[in-house]
Write an enzyme that holds these catalytic residues in place. Sequence first.
Site, mmCIF file in Angstrom:
data_model
loop_
_atom_site.group_PDB
_atom_site.id
_atom_site.type_symbol
_atom_site.label_atom_id
_atom_site.label_comp_id
_atom_site.label_asym_id
_atom_site.label_seq_id
_atom_site.Cartn_x
_atom_site.Cartn_y
_atom_site.Cartn_z
ATOM 1 N N THR A 59 -12.532 -13.760 -1.401
ATOM 2 C CA THR A 59 -12.722 -12.477 -0.730
ATOM 3 C C THR A 59 -11.941 -12.438 0.577
ATOM 4 O O THR A 59 -11.579 -13.472 1.135
ATOM 5 C CB THR A 59 -14.209 -12.170 -0.477
ATOM 6 N N SER A 75 -14.386 -3.121 7.654
ATOM 7 C CA SER A 75 -14.401 -4.576 7.494
ATOM 8 C C SER A 75 -15.505 -5.171 8.351
ATOM 9 O O SER A 75 -15.455 -5.050 9.583
ATOM 10 C CB SER A 75 -13.081 -5.174 7.984
ATOM 11 N N ASP A 89 -7.656 -3.602 -4.951
ATOM 12 C CA ASP A 89 -7.323 -2.277 -4.397
ATOM 13 C C ASP A 89 -6.008 -1.745 -4.955
ATOM 14 O O ASP A 89 -5.783 -0.538 -5.019
ATOM 15 C CB ASP A 89 -7.187 -2.327 -2.861
ATOM 16 N N ASP A 137 0.790 -1.236 0.000
ATOM 17 C CA ASP A 137 0.000 0.000 0.000
ATOM 18 C C ASP A 137 0.823 1.287 0.000
ATOM 19 O O ASP A 137 0.429 2.290 0.612
ATOM 20 C CB ASP A 137 -0.978 -0.008 1.180
ATOM 21 N N ARG A 184 -16.360 -1.875 -1.779
ATOM 22 C CA ARG A 184 -15.166 -1.037 -1.971
ATOM 23 C C ARG A 184 -14.220 -1.640 -3.005
ATOM 24 O O ARG A 184 -13.544 -0.903 -3.733
ATOM 25 C CB ARG A 184 -14.463 -0.749 -0.653
ATOM 26 N N GLY A 216 -10.142 -16.542 -7.386
ATOM 27 C CA GLY A 216 -10.485 -15.369 -6.596
ATOM 28 C C GLY A 216 -10.993 -15.789 -5.235
ATOM 29 O O GLY A 216 -11.528 -16.895 -5.085
ATOM 30 N N TRP A 218 -12.821 0.452 -5.967
ATOM 31 C CA TRP A 218 -11.400 0.580 -6.352
ATOM 32 C C TRP A 218 -11.237 0.212 -7.822
ATOM 33 O O TRP A 218 -10.395 0.785 -8.529
ATOM 34 C CB TRP A 218 -10.499 -0.310 -5.498
HETATM 35 N N1 GLY Z 1 -7.543 -1.235 0.840
HETATM 36 C C1 GLY Z 1 -8.215 -1.763 1.959
HETATM 37 C C2 GLY Z 1 -9.617 -1.312 2.056
HETATM 38 O O1 GLY Z 1 -10.139 -0.680 1.145
HETATM 39 O O2 GLY Z 1 -10.224 -1.601 3.096
#
Ligand code: GLY
Length: 384
Positions: free
Chosen positions: A219, A344, A159, A99, A231, A217, A235
Amino acid sequence: MHEANPEITSSQVFRYLEIAAERVRAALPRFTYRMQNHSSINNIYPDADNDQWTSGFWPGQIWLAYVYTNDPVFKYAGLIQSENLLARIKAKVAVDHHDMGFLYTPSCTAAWAITGDEGAREAAILAADQMLTRFQEKGGFFQAWGPMGAPDNYRYIIDCLMNLPLLYWATKETGNPEYAEKANIHAATTLANSIRDDDSTHHTFYMNMETGEPVRGETCQGYDNNSSWARGQAWAVYGAAIAYRYTKDPKWIDVFNRVTAYFLKRLPEDLVPYWDLIFTSGDEPRDSSSGAIVACGLLEMSELVDKEESKALKSTARKLVAALTTGYAATGGTDGLLLHSTYSKKTPYNTCTPEGVDECVTWGDYFYLEALLRLHKPEWKPYW
Ligand code: GLY
């Protein structure tokens, strides 16, 4: 898209920008030397060390407030935060992940673009170097999390499209093509694997560490492996617009149109997404930050397409921002700007750590402010 939903007017944009800039100013005494936590608790941000993946968004808000107001108080605080981020990357504090763009683009490439501060430039280049250490040749991607090459983490996440602009910037600044070359490879891997046939997206994607072939894939923060985490989809929307800007590969326009259409058709009546797009009504928490991210993505793409398309994208973005200002913009009693986001949410089917459910989140505040600034000042050049 709901025809009846109103677009935000220019005078409303001005009004909400004024409120947002004043809220950033009001938070400066607590957060000039400290960071805001990634998410609030009861809409108040705990202060935090500079060791989270989100630590670039609060400085990013300070810089956007500076661009809007030209008040030196923001420049002063923004440069203190840049020094803080330079110290972090030099000491390699909590940077063993991908990140680097989220951390160093809204903060340090912004500070460099706005003020020419050399320390901010150095920090962003060191961050781009750090990002290169996460590149996996087998599969061609930046490994998101965990020790490099760990079999349970041989994957990238959607992301990461937002981390790539740091690399394109670093190539432009230094003349070293490696940053952009690796960004292009990662973008191509994402394009090939992360978009499902129904135009929703996988959050994380595993690659085979021996052959480099795509595996599956899965999650982490979405409801389950078959749903589309709001999200992640957001992204993908903003990431596709940015990938098109840098690569000029028309496949990204197609992906942008597909993932945007999916996002929009899964919105509830008031146009503010639930935290996972599997939900379109009911009492599940929202993720307003995804609405803000998509609004920015639409406004980014509106700069890159023909006039008619551009007009339609701007109109949709204005509707999304109007939705956020109606019942989601904070006007008091919190140091956040945007209410009702979700970091989250744990389900029996995902692997995340539960945190920040129905709270302010620091990137939600940032992208809400970016969307307002884009609408108010279309000549503003993004740091992404
Ligand atoms: N990049 C982590 C989030 O969007 O929670």
